[in-house]
Design a protein around this motif. Structure first.
Motif, PDB file in Angstrom:
ATOM      1  N   HIS A 166       0.822  -1.201   0.000  1.00  0.00           N
ATOM      2  CA  HIS A 166       0.000   0.000   0.000  1.00  0.00           C
ATOM      3  C   HIS A 166       0.864   1.261   0.000  1.00  0.00           C
ATOM      4  CE1 HIS A 166       1.123  -0.071   4.160  1.00  0.00           C
ATOM      5  NE2 HIS A 166       0.526  -1.244   4.329  1.00  0.00           N
ATOM      6  N   PRO A 193       6.757   3.557   5.528  1.00  0.00           N
ATOM      7  CA  PRO A 193       7.198   2.465   6.403  1.00  0.00           C
ATOM      8  C   PRO A 193       6.921   2.799   7.868  1.00  0.00           C
ATOM      9  CG  PRO A 193       8.918   3.045   4.836  1.00  0.00           C
ATOM     10  CD  PRO A 193       7.843   4.075   4.696  1.00  0.00           C
ATOM     11  N   LEU A 203      -2.106  -0.508  10.242  1.00  0.00           N
ATOM     12  CA  LEU A 203      -2.409  -1.365  11.394  1.00  0.00           C
ATOM     13  C   LEU A 203      -3.854  -1.173  11.830  1.00  0.00           C
ATOM     14  CD1 LEU A 203       0.874  -1.113  13.452  1.00  0.00           C
ATOM     15  CD2 LEU A 203      -0.228  -3.202  12.698  1.00  0.00           C
ATOM     16  N   LYS A 238      -5.938  -2.808   9.262  1.00  0.00           N
ATOM     17  CA  LYS A 238      -5.862  -4.266   9.407  1.00  0.00           C
ATOM     18  C   LYS A 238      -6.894  -4.722  10.447  1.00  0.00           C
ATOM     19  CE  LYS A 238      -2.009  -7.535  10.108  1.00  0.00           C
ATOM     20  NZ  LYS A 238      -0.545  -7.522  10.325  1.00  0.00           N
ATOM     21  N   ALA A 287      12.360   2.756  15.031  1.00  0.00           N
ATOM     22  CA  ALA A 287      11.294   1.856  15.482  1.00  0.00           C
ATOM     23  C   ALA A 287      11.137   1.867  17.004  1.00  0.00           C
ATOM     24  CB  ALA A 287      11.561   0.440  14.980  1.00  0.00           C
ATOM     25  N   TRP A 329       7.720   3.141  19.123  1.00  0.00           N
ATOM     26  CA  TRP A 329       6.938   2.376  20.099  1.00  0.00           C
ATOM     27  C   TRP A 329       6.914   3.083  21.437  1.00  0.00           C
ATOM     28  CZ3 TRP A 329       3.412  -0.311  18.325  1.00  0.00           C
ATOM     29  CH2 TRP A 329       3.578  -1.202  17.267  1.00  0.00           C
ATOM     30  N   PHE A 369       7.997 -11.666   2.895  1.00  0.00           N
ATOM     31  CA  PHE A 369       7.691 -11.322   1.505  1.00  0.00           C
ATOM     32  C   PHE A 369       8.432 -10.023   1.191  1.00  0.00           C
ATOM     33  CE2 PHE A 369       4.246 -13.805   3.194  1.00  0.00           C
ATOM     34  CZ  PHE A 369       4.056 -14.765   2.215  1.00  0.00           C
ATOM     35  N   GLY A 389       8.680  -8.333  -1.357  1.00  0.00           N
ATOM     36  CA  GLY A 389       7.889  -7.411  -2.162  1.00  0.00           C
ATOM     37  C   GLY A 389       6.891  -6.599  -1.360  1.00  0.00           C
ATOM     38  N   LEU A 390       6.730  -6.902  -0.076  1.00  0.00           N
ATOM     39  CA  LEU A 390       5.833  -6.144   0.795  1.00  0.00           C
ATOM     40  C   LEU A 390       6.590  -5.402   1.888  1.00  0.00           C
ATOM     41  CD1 LEU A 390       2.929  -8.707   1.344  1.00  0.00           C
ATOM     42  CD2 LEU A 390       2.762  -6.559   0.132  1.00  0.00           C
ATOM     43  N   LYS A 421       8.721  -2.987   3.929  1.00  0.00           N
ATOM     44  CA  LYS A 421       9.228  -1.634   3.707  1.00  0.00           C
ATOM     45  C   LYS A 421      10.368  -1.289   4.650  1.00  0.00           C
ATOM     46  CE  LYS A 421       4.907   0.130   1.902  1.00  0.00           C
ATOM     47  NZ  LYS A 421       3.670   0.816   2.257  1.00  0.00           N
ATOM     48  N   CYS A 425      10.487  -1.022   8.070  1.00  0.00           N
ATOM     49  CA  CYS A 425      10.209  -0.081   9.169  1.00  0.00           C
ATOM     50  C   CYS A 425      10.844  -0.532  10.468  1.00  0.00           C
ATOM     51  CB  CYS A 425       8.703   0.106   9.348  1.00  0.00           C
ATOM     52  SG  CYS A 425       7.794  -1.370   9.859  1.00  0.00           S
ATOM     53  N   LEU A 460       9.460  -2.282  12.924  1.00  0.00           N
ATOM     54  CA  LEU A 460       8.563  -2.411  14.077  1.00  0.00           C
ATOM     55  C   LEU A 460       8.602  -3.830  14.652  1.00  0.00           C
ATOM     56  CD1 LEU A 460       5.358  -0.430  12.992  1.00  0.00           C
ATOM     57  CD2 LEU A 460       7.291   0.376  14.302  1.00  0.00           C
ATOM     58  N   VAL A 493      10.815  -3.759  -0.725  1.00  0.00           N
ATOM     59  CA  VAL A 493      10.204  -3.119  -1.886  1.00  0.00           C
ATOM     60  C   VAL A 493      10.758  -1.707  -2.102  1.00  0.00           C
ATOM     61  CG1 VAL A 493       8.208  -2.350  -0.526  1.00  0.00           C
ATOM     62  CG2 VAL A 493       7.982  -2.598  -2.984  1.00  0.00           C
ATOM     63  N   GLN A 534       3.991 -11.084  12.944  1.00  0.00           N
ATOM     64  CA  GLN A 534       2.984 -11.171  11.882  1.00  0.00           C
ATOM     65  C   GLN A 534       1.807 -10.244  12.171  1.00  0.00           C
ATOM     66  OE1 GLN A 534       1.625 -15.189  10.886  1.00  0.00           O
ATOM     67  NE2 GLN A 534      -0.401 -14.345  10.570  1.00  0.00           N
ATOM     68  N   ASN A 535       1.387 -10.184  13.445  1.00  0.00           N
ATOM     69  CA  ASN A 535       0.257  -9.327  13.792  1.00  0.00           C
ATOM     70  C   ASN A 535       0.595  -7.859  13.715  1.00  0.00           C
ATOM     71  OD1 ASN A 535      -1.550 -11.351  14.279  1.00  0.00           O
ATOM     72  ND2 ASN A 535      -0.983 -11.563  16.421  1.00  0.00           N
ATOM     73  N   ILE A 536       1.829  -7.495  14.058  1.00  0.00           N
ATOM     74  CA  ILE A 536       2.192  -6.094  14.184  1.00  0.00           C
ATOM     75  C   ILE A 536       2.687  -5.523  12.855  1.00  0.00           C
ATOM     76  CG2 ILE A 536       4.666  -6.072  14.798  1.00  0.00           C
ATOM     77  CD1 ILE A 536       1.818  -4.549  16.881  1.00  0.00           C
ATOM     78  N   CYS A 537       2.954  -6.374  11.860  1.00  0.00           N
ATOM     79  CA  CYS A 537       3.506  -5.869  10.595  1.00  0.00           C
ATOM     80  C   CYS A 537       2.442  -5.061   9.855  1.00  0.00           C
ATOM     81  CB  CYS A 537       3.983  -7.018   9.717  1.00  0.00           C
ATOM     82  SG  CYS A 537       4.641  -6.420   8.142  1.00  0.00           S
ATOM     83  N   PRO A 538       2.689  -3.753   9.596  1.00  0.00           N
ATOM     84  CA  PRO A 538       1.669  -2.950   8.918  1.00  0.00           C
ATOM     85  C   PRO A 538       1.455  -3.377   7.473  1.00  0.00           C
ATOM     86  CG  PRO A 538       3.390  -1.566   9.907  1.00  0.00           C
ATOM     87  CD  PRO A 538       3.884  -2.965   9.906  1.00  0.00           C
ATOM     88  N   ASP A 539       2.413  -4.107   6.911  1.00  0.00           N
ATOM     89  CA  ASP A 539       2.342  -4.467   5.500  1.00  0.00           C
ATOM     90  C   ASP A 539       2.020  -5.935   5.271  1.00  0.00           C
ATOM     91  OD1 ASP A 539       3.559  -1.955   3.962  1.00  0.00           O
ATOM     92  OD2 ASP A 539       4.553  -2.189   5.874  1.00  0.00           O
ATOM     93  N   CYS A 540       1.733  -6.671   6.340  1.00  0.00           N
ATOM     94  CA  CYS A 540       1.461  -8.115   6.241  1.00  0.00           C
ATOM     95  C   CYS A 540       2.583  -8.843   5.499  1.00  0.00           C
ATOM     96  CB  CYS A 540       0.120  -8.392   5.549  1.00  0.00           C
ATOM     97  SG  CYS A 540      -1.285  -7.893   6.510  1.00  0.00           S
ATOM     98  N   ASN A 588       4.837 -14.060   7.553  1.00  0.00           N
ATOM     99  CA  ASN A 588       3.918 -15.176   7.811  1.00  0.00           C
ATOM    100  C   ASN A 588       4.653 -16.170   8.693  1.00  0.00           C
ATOM    101  OD1 ASN A 588       2.235 -17.377   7.753  1.00  0.00           O
ATOM    102  ND2 ASN A 588       1.725 -17.165   5.597  1.00  0.00           N
TER     103      ASN A 588
END
Lengths: 258, 82
Positions: A21, A25, A31, A34, A224, A228, B20, B22-23, B25, B27, B29, B47, B66-72, B75
């Motif tokens: 999207h 970053p 989030l 999501k 990061a 947080w 992934f 390609g997803l 970025k 960051c 986090l 990416v 996995q839950n906290i990744c803004p870009d999914c 996995n």
């Protein structure tokens, strides 16, 4: 099992072909979206949700979901969604805005919609400044926080304290309103709040409003760990997470923490 | 038409950690949120041309990243103990 067919775990209501999207970053918007996507999936309402986004960084969500989406004038997301809801009461309308759109230019619409008890859901991402224009001071900027227009830190003597928008909305909202504040630091709680807000609209109780504490590493100029720290420790000092107003009868179906 | 993202999977002691590129970025986090501090920057670029991440064998497969990744972009598949 660890082979090439593994694909990202995205909510079903997301549009996969627009990913990655457009957000920066580390941004907090994806989030929140999501959690919103997961809530829409769990309620199974993807075919009748209308998603309205505001101007500001929140407009980058215009192709985020596989939902009917409208991008409105700055601050006017709430009245546009109100109009859609009044014309087609069967639809579920979500107004998505930032703190610039919701708490400064669009505050009259947000408060009026809450006072009228419009049966829509407003979701507000609070990242303490105007992110898309380069990080200027917003009503929600914390005292002492440095932004483009407050290079020595926000001075409460001249610019006041952060706007308690939740209290403002909950004090004018009627009996059936649902008002809560979540944070991207606790996605499970945020998702349960969003789900309750959508259920509040589906059961036609009244206005529902969720504020989500968000992050903007680009304009905060944080890495990061500092991001947080800001979201988990500095922002909750002024913006307490939790349910501020729940409908009189309660809801009951959704558990407290997801 | 579903779009396919190219995965890069590591088989670890207790989980399969898939990123992934390609997803991602870059960051970071997930690096901060990992309870075992087992995620580090990798040489695979994401990416935006920034480093993506990889995990080591301390991973317990909790799935917080996995839950906290803004870009999914992550996995996690936890290995089932027999």
């Amino acid at each position: 099992m660890g082979n090439s067919s593994v694909q990202p775990v995205m909510p079903r209501s997301w549009r996969v072909d627009t990913k990655p999207h457009k957000f920066c970053p580390g941004c907090g918007h994806p989030l929140i979206l999501k959690c919103l996507g997961q809530a829409i999936d769990e309620l199974g309402i993807q075919d009748r949700v209308v998603f309205g986004c505001d101007i500001g960084c929140s407009l980058l969500s215009w192709d985020f979901f596989d939902l009917d989406t409208v991008q409105t004038h700055h601050g006017r997301t709430t009245p546009v969604m109100t109009g859609i809801k009044r014309a087609r009461p069967g639809l579920i309308c979500i107004a998505y805005m930032g703190d610039g759109g919701g708490y400064s230019i669009g505050v009259q619409h947000l408060v009026s919609a809450a006072a009228r008890g419009e049966k829509i859901t407003a979701v507000l991402a609070n990242n303490t400044q105007y992110a898309m224009t380069g990080g200027q001071m917003a009503p929600t900027t914390l005292p002492g926080q440095k932004t483009e227009t407050t290079p020595y830190g926000r001075d409460p003597e001249t610019t006041g304290f952060p706007l308690p928008g939740q209290d403002m909305v909950s004090s004018v909202a009627g009996e059936g309103a649902y008002v809560a504040r979540g944070s991207i630091a606790n996605p499970r709680q945020l998702k349960s709040f969003l789900k309750k807000a959508l259920e509040n609209q589906m059961s036609e109780k009244g206005f529902s409003f969720i504020e989500a504490l968000s992050a903007c590493p680009t304009n905060w100029r944080t890495n990061a760990s500092e991001t947080w720290d800001f979201v988990e420790r500095k922002m909750p000092a002024y913006f307490k997470a939790g349910e501020i107003k729940v409908p009189a009868g309660g809801q009951g179906e959704v558990q407290k923490d997801g | 038409m579903p779009l396919e993202f190219k995965p890069k999977t590591q088989e670890l002691d207790s989980s399969f950690f898939t990123i992934f590129p390609g997803l991602c970025k870059g960051c970071g986090l997930c690096i901060e949120k990992c309870p075992k501090k087992c995620i580090v920057w990798s040489n695979t670029l994401g990416v935006y041309g920034t480093p993506s991440v990889e995990a080591d064998d301390d991973c317990i497969g909790c799935g917080i990243c996995q839950n906290i990744c803004p870009d999914c972009a992550i996995n996690i598949e936890k290995k089932v103990k027999h």
